[in-house]
Design a protein around this motif. Structure first.
Motif, PDB file in Angstrom:
ATOM      1  N   LYS A 178       7.409   6.819  -1.139  1.00 58.39           N
ATOM      2  CA  LYS A 178       7.657   7.983  -0.281  1.00 58.39           C
ATOM      3  C   LYS A 178       6.653   8.044   0.865  1.00 58.39           C
ATOM      4  N   ALA A 179       7.099   8.492   2.034  1.00 63.13           N
ATOM      5  CA  ALA A 179       6.225   8.792   3.166  1.00 63.13           C
ATOM      6  C   ALA A 179       5.151   7.736   3.423  1.00 63.13           C
ATOM      7  N   PRO A 180       5.546   6.467   3.661  1.00 61.43           N
ATOM      8  CA  PRO A 180       4.523   5.444   3.884  1.00 61.43           C
ATOM      9  C   PRO A 180       3.800   5.644   5.210  1.00 61.43           C
ATOM     10  N   LEU A 181       2.547   5.235   5.220  1.00 65.63           N
ATOM     11  CA  LEU A 181       1.748   5.292   6.433  1.00 65.63           C
ATOM     12  C   LEU A 181       1.995   3.995   7.205  1.00 65.63           C
ATOM     13  N   ARG A 182       2.016   4.081   8.537  1.00 60.99           N
ATOM     14  CA  ARG A 182       2.185   2.846   9.300  1.00 60.99           C
ATOM     15  C   ARG A 182       0.933   1.988   9.184  1.00 60.99           C
ATOM     16  N   PRO A 204      -6.537   6.292  -4.391  1.00 58.23           N
ATOM     17  CA  PRO A 204      -6.005   6.856  -5.640  1.00 58.23           C
ATOM     18  C   PRO A 204      -4.614   7.477  -5.506  1.00 58.23           C
ATOM     19  N   MET A 205      -4.022   7.436  -4.320  1.00 51.00           N
ATOM     20  CA  MET A 205      -2.625   7.889  -4.125  1.00 51.00           C
ATOM     21  C   MET A 205      -1.988   6.868  -3.199  1.00 51.00           C
ATOM     22  N   CYS A 206      -1.895   5.627  -3.690  1.00 52.02           N
ATOM     23  CA  CYS A 206      -1.689   4.487  -2.785  1.00 52.02           C
ATOM     24  C   CYS A 206      -0.264   4.316  -2.316  1.00 52.02           C
ATOM     25  N   GLY A 207       0.721   5.003  -2.939  1.00 48.58           N
ATOM     26  CA  GLY A 207       2.111   4.819  -2.510  1.00 48.58           C
ATOM     27  C   GLY A 207       2.472   3.352  -2.464  1.00 48.58           C
ATOM     28  N   SER A 208       2.953   2.884  -1.301  1.00 47.38           N
ATOM     29  CA  SER A 208       3.363   1.481  -1.185  1.00 47.38           C
ATOM     30  C   SER A 208       2.182   0.534  -0.953  1.00 47.38           C
ATOM     31  N   GLY A 209       0.961   1.067  -0.979  1.00 46.83           N
ATOM     32  CA  GLY A 209      -0.231   0.208  -0.984  1.00 46.83           C
ATOM     33  C   GLY A 209      -0.825  -0.090   0.380  1.00 46.83           C
ATOM     34  N   THR A 210      -0.416   0.660   1.400  1.00 42.30           N
ATOM     35  CA  THR A 210      -0.773   0.305   2.777  1.00 42.30           C
ATOM     36  C   THR A 210      -2.286   0.136   2.995  1.00 42.30           C
ATOM     37  N   PHE A 211      -3.092   1.134   2.563  1.00 45.52           N
ATOM     38  CA  PHE A 211      -4.538   1.055   2.838  1.00 45.52           C
ATOM     39  C   PHE A 211      -5.185  -0.140   2.143  1.00 45.52           C
ATOM     40  N   SER A 262      -4.086   3.178  -6.945  1.00 41.66           N
ATOM     41  CA  SER A 262      -3.427   3.837  -8.082  1.00 41.66           C
ATOM     42  C   SER A 262      -2.534   4.951  -7.557  1.00 41.66           C
ATOM     43  N   ASP A 263      -1.598   5.339  -8.381  1.00 38.27           N
ATOM     44  CA  ASP A 263      -0.640   6.379  -8.006  1.00 38.27           C
ATOM     45  C   ASP A 263      -0.013   6.843  -9.322  1.00 38.27           C
ATOM     46  N   ARG A 264       0.367   8.116  -9.378  1.00 47.02           N
ATOM     47  CA  ARG A 264       0.962   8.566 -10.647  1.00 47.02           C
ATOM     48  C   ARG A 264       2.439   8.163 -10.749  1.00 47.02           C
ATOM     49  N   ASP A 265       2.977   7.664  -9.654  1.00 40.37           N
ATOM     50  CA  ASP A 265       4.391   7.304  -9.630  1.00 40.37           C
ATOM     51  C   ASP A 265       4.558   5.803  -9.904  1.00 40.37           C
ATOM     52  N   HIS A 290      -1.646   5.933 -12.664  1.00 44.05           N
ATOM     53  CA  HIS A 290      -2.229   7.126 -13.298  1.00 44.05           C
ATOM     54  C   HIS A 290      -2.463   8.213 -12.245  1.00 44.05           C
ATOM     55  N   ALA A 291      -2.710   9.429 -12.731  1.00 42.35           N
ATOM     56  CA  ALA A 291      -2.949  10.562 -11.827  1.00 42.35           C
ATOM     57  C   ALA A 291      -4.365  10.475 -11.262  1.00 42.35           C
ATOM     58  N   VAL A 292      -4.589  11.163 -10.164  1.00 46.18           N
ATOM     59  CA  VAL A 292      -5.885  11.089  -9.483  1.00 46.18           C
ATOM     60  C   VAL A 292      -7.020  11.606 -10.376  1.00 46.18           C
ATOM     61  N   SER A 293      -6.693  12.554 -11.259  1.00 45.44           N
ATOM     62  CA  SER A 293      -7.758  13.100 -12.118  1.00 45.44           C
ATOM     63  C   SER A 293      -8.266  12.056 -13.125  1.00 45.44           C
ATOM     64  N   VAL A 307      -7.530   7.704   1.403  1.00 39.20           N
ATOM     65  CA  VAL A 307      -6.385   8.302   0.722  1.00 39.20           C
ATOM     66  C   VAL A 307      -5.546   9.153   1.664  1.00 39.20           C
ATOM     67  N   ASN A 308      -4.266   9.085   1.431  1.00 40.61           N
ATOM     68  CA  ASN A 308      -3.271   9.806   2.245  1.00 40.61           C
ATOM     69  C   ASN A 308      -2.427  10.615   1.240  1.00 40.61           C
ATOM     70  N   PRO A 309      -2.961  11.778   0.818  1.00 39.64           N
ATOM     71  CA  PRO A 309      -2.249  12.552  -0.215  1.00 39.64           C
ATOM     72  C   PRO A 309      -0.951  13.126   0.351  1.00 39.64           C
ATOM     73  N   ALA A 323      -3.927  22.731  -5.343  1.00 42.76           N
ATOM     74  CA  ALA A 323      -4.566  22.340  -6.607  1.00 42.76           C
ATOM     75  C   ALA A 323      -4.808  20.832  -6.621  1.00 42.76           C
ATOM     76  N   LEU A 324      -3.844  20.095  -6.099  1.00 42.37           N
ATOM     77  CA  LEU A 324      -3.974  18.628  -6.075  1.00 42.37           C
ATOM     78  C   LEU A 324      -5.159  18.203  -5.200  1.00 42.37           C
ATOM     79  N   TYR A 325      -5.278  18.795  -4.008  1.00 41.68           N
ATOM     80  CA  TYR A 325      -6.400  18.461  -3.128  1.00 41.68           C
ATOM     81  C   TYR A 325      -7.724  18.881  -3.767  1.00 41.68           C
TER      82      TYR A 325
HETATM   83  C1  SAM Z   1       1.919  10.350   1.371  1.00 44.58           C
HETATM   84  S1  SAM Z   1       2.137   9.368  -0.037  1.00 44.58           S
HETATM   85  C2  SAM Z   1       1.038   8.023   0.225  1.00 44.58           C
HETATM   86  C3  SAM Z   1       1.657   6.963   1.062  1.00 44.58           C
HETATM   87  C4  SAM Z   1       0.835   5.720   1.184  1.00 44.58           C
HETATM   88  N1  SAM Z   1      -0.362   5.939   1.991  1.00 44.58           N
HETATM   89  C5  SAM Z   1       1.686   4.600   1.776  1.00 44.58           C
HETATM   90  O1  SAM Z   1       1.369   4.133   2.877  1.00 44.58           O
HETATM   91  O2  SAM Z   1       2.697   4.229   1.181  1.00 44.58           O
HETATM   92  C6  SAM Z   1       1.338  10.267  -1.299  1.00 44.58           C
HETATM   93  C7  SAM Z   1       1.333   9.589  -2.665  1.00 44.58           C
HETATM   94  O3  SAM Z   1       0.579  10.420  -3.566  1.00 44.58           O
HETATM   95  C8  SAM Z   1       1.120  10.246  -4.866  1.00 44.58           C
HETATM   96  N2  SAM Z   1       0.652  11.357  -5.717  1.00 44.58           N
HETATM   97  C9  SAM Z   1       1.020  12.659  -5.668  1.00 44.58           C
HETATM   98  N3  SAM Z   1       0.344  13.367  -6.596  1.00 44.58           N
HETATM   99  C10 SAM Z   1      -0.473  12.519  -7.244  1.00 44.58           C
HETATM  100  C11 SAM Z   1      -1.431  12.650  -8.291  1.00 44.58           C
HETATM  101  N4  SAM Z   1      -1.681  13.809  -8.864  1.00 44.58           N
HETATM  102  N5  SAM Z   1      -2.100  11.544  -8.686  1.00 44.58           N
HETATM  103  C12 SAM Z   1      -1.856  10.337  -8.112  1.00 44.58           C
HETATM  104  N6  SAM Z   1      -0.953  10.155  -7.134  1.00 44.58           N
HETATM  105  C13 SAM Z   1      -0.279  11.218  -6.682  1.00 44.58           C
HETATM  106  C14 SAM Z   1       2.607  10.199  -4.619  1.00 44.58           C
HETATM  107  O4  SAM Z   1       3.281   9.559  -5.712  1.00 44.58           O
HETATM  108  C15 SAM Z   1       2.697   9.408  -3.300  1.00 44.58           C
HETATM  109  O5  SAM Z   1       2.914   8.034  -3.545  1.00 44.58           O
END
Ligand code: SAM
Length: 381
Positions: A178-182, A204-211, A262-265, A290-293, A307-309, A323-325
């Motif tokens: 979701k929502a990848p960063l360029r 810790p919220m790497c999505g598609s792994g861009t960073f 890492s990413d919880r998804d 896993h989740a960021v916590s 990180v790009n939450p 709460a997440l931030y």
């Molecule tokens: C904006 S996207 C990151 C996109 C990433 N920078 C990329 O380029 O693909 C935010 C990510 O945070 C993850 N996320 C949301 N809540 C999370 C949590 N509590 N712990 C870990 N990851 C979480 C989502 O699954 C999503 O992949």
């Protein structure tokens, strides 16, 4: 224009990131970069155009200013366009699309100006001119060759888009979360955090792994544009042997560094893993679901957490994100002493919710239509 005459090369970048790109341009040894609105310019030749496309991580595209002349009215534009040496740059067998803009000029009708240039191209070079809706999302190898005509203060300038599909398309991100960063933005944000390929990076919220993929490529000296094609390959002056030499001139190096995403998804982790494999950097990146916590500080020296939450405008509910931030900020403050942090978000109050000691923020930047800001810290106390 002959091959040895320097001309202006314009490197496009989202507004706000011009100084960061200029720094990269200077570091790669391109001569005397100048910051202008929406980009950086320098004087160079065609090998510089190829190298800029291949090596710059931050530029969105590379335009070659192939010529200019004064034009006070359409008949003059027509006459001078017919005299222009199109064959030095364009090939009769490669269709071209013409885009025109007019500003503060006696010629004020962009459509009429475009038609004159199109006619001159057809009748002098014999090239097919593409009209009708542009194929923005065409696959890379089908991307159109574009000639940009700008008439400003009665000066008509021709620029060729030498890139084709935007440079953020490195060629390895086929799997999207979701929502990848360029990639281009990710690279400049890493640079703005002082990243130069000599430290570990954690997302810790790497999505598609861009960073982490960008950071690993930097550490391994892999050229960002090594796996894609370019519009300039279909220009008359493209020289295959010189291009092959350029691509081979920068061998990759090894690195003792590790990168952690890492990413919880689980789907995001699958996508990131596949992207890293395609990019050839999976050997130095560890991906975990896993989740960021649950994030733990890696062994070894400190580095950068990038990180790009999620932000409310695109995914998730903004209120729930506080709460997440907060959890992200707490985890980093408790476990990442000595590490620097870079957070990219569209919402200043969400950034504030991390309670991290941010330096003054960089200017906001557009990522696919949404404004995002980079918040940075010094090494955490
Ligand atoms: C904006 S996207 C990151 C996109 C990433 N920078 C990329 O380029 O693909 C935010 C990510 O945070 C993850 N996320 C949301 N809540 C999370 C949590 N509590 N712990 C870990 N990851 C979480 C989502 O699954 C999503 O992949």
């Amino acid at each position: 224009m002959t091959d040895s005459t320097p001309f202006e090369i314009f490197l496009a970048v989202p507004p706000g990131l011009e100084p960061a790109l200029a720094e990269e341009v200077a570091q790669l040894g391109f001569p005397a970069p100048v910051i202008v609105a929406g980009g950086v310019t320098f004087q160079g030749g065609w090998p510089d155009v190829w190298r800029a496309n291949l090596c710059l991580r931050g530029a969105t595209r590379v335009l070659a200013r192939i010529g200019s002349f004064r034009a006070m009215h359409l008949a003059q534009l027509d006459k001078r366009a017919r005299k222009f040496d199109w064959a030095a740059v364009l090939r009769p067998d490669v269709p071209v699309r013409v885009e025109a803009t007019c500003k503060a000029s006696k010629i004020y009708h962009a459509g009429a100006a475009r038609q004159r240039i199109e006619k001159a191209l057809r009748e002098t070079l014999g090239v097919e001119v593409l009209t009708g809706p542009a194929a923005e999302d065409a696959p890379e190898d089908m991307s159109e060759l574009r000639l940009k005509v700008r008439i400003e203060d009665d000066l008509c300038t021709f620029s060729i888009d030498t890139t084709g599909m935007s440079l953020h398309k490195r060629g390895h991100k086929q799997a999207m979360a979701k929502a990848p960063l360029r990639e281009t933005l990710a690279a400049l944000f890493l640079r703005q955090c002082g990243y130069d390929g000599t430290e570990p990076v954690v997302d810790p919220m790497c999505g598609s792994g861009t960073f982490v993929i960008e950071a690993a490529e930097m550490a391994l000296d892999l050229l960002p544009g090594r796996a894609r094609s370019y519009a300039f390959e279909r220009l008359a002056n493209f020289d295959v042997p010189s291009w092959d030499t350029l691509k081979k001139a920068a061998p990759a190096r090894e690195t003792p560094l590790r990168f952690y995403g890492s990413d919880r998804d689980a789907g995001a982790i699958r996508a990131a893993t596949a992207n890293a494999e395609r990019a050839g950097v999976s050997g130095v990146i560890t991906f975990q679901c896993h989740a960021v916590s649950d994030l733990q500080r890696p062994d070894g020296p400190p580095g950068l957490v990038m990180v790009n939450p999620p932000y409310g405008a695109r995914i998730g509910d903004r209120k729930l994100l506080f709460a997440l931030y907060g959890a992200l900020g707490k985890t980093l403050a408790e476990r990442f002493r000595g590490w620097r942090v870079g957070i990219v978000t569209s919402d200043p109050s969400l950034a504030k919710a991390t309670a991290l000691p941010f330096l003054p923020p960089a200017p906001p930047v557009s990522n696919g239509g949404l404004k995002v800001t980079l918040y940075r810290t010094a090494p955490l106390p």
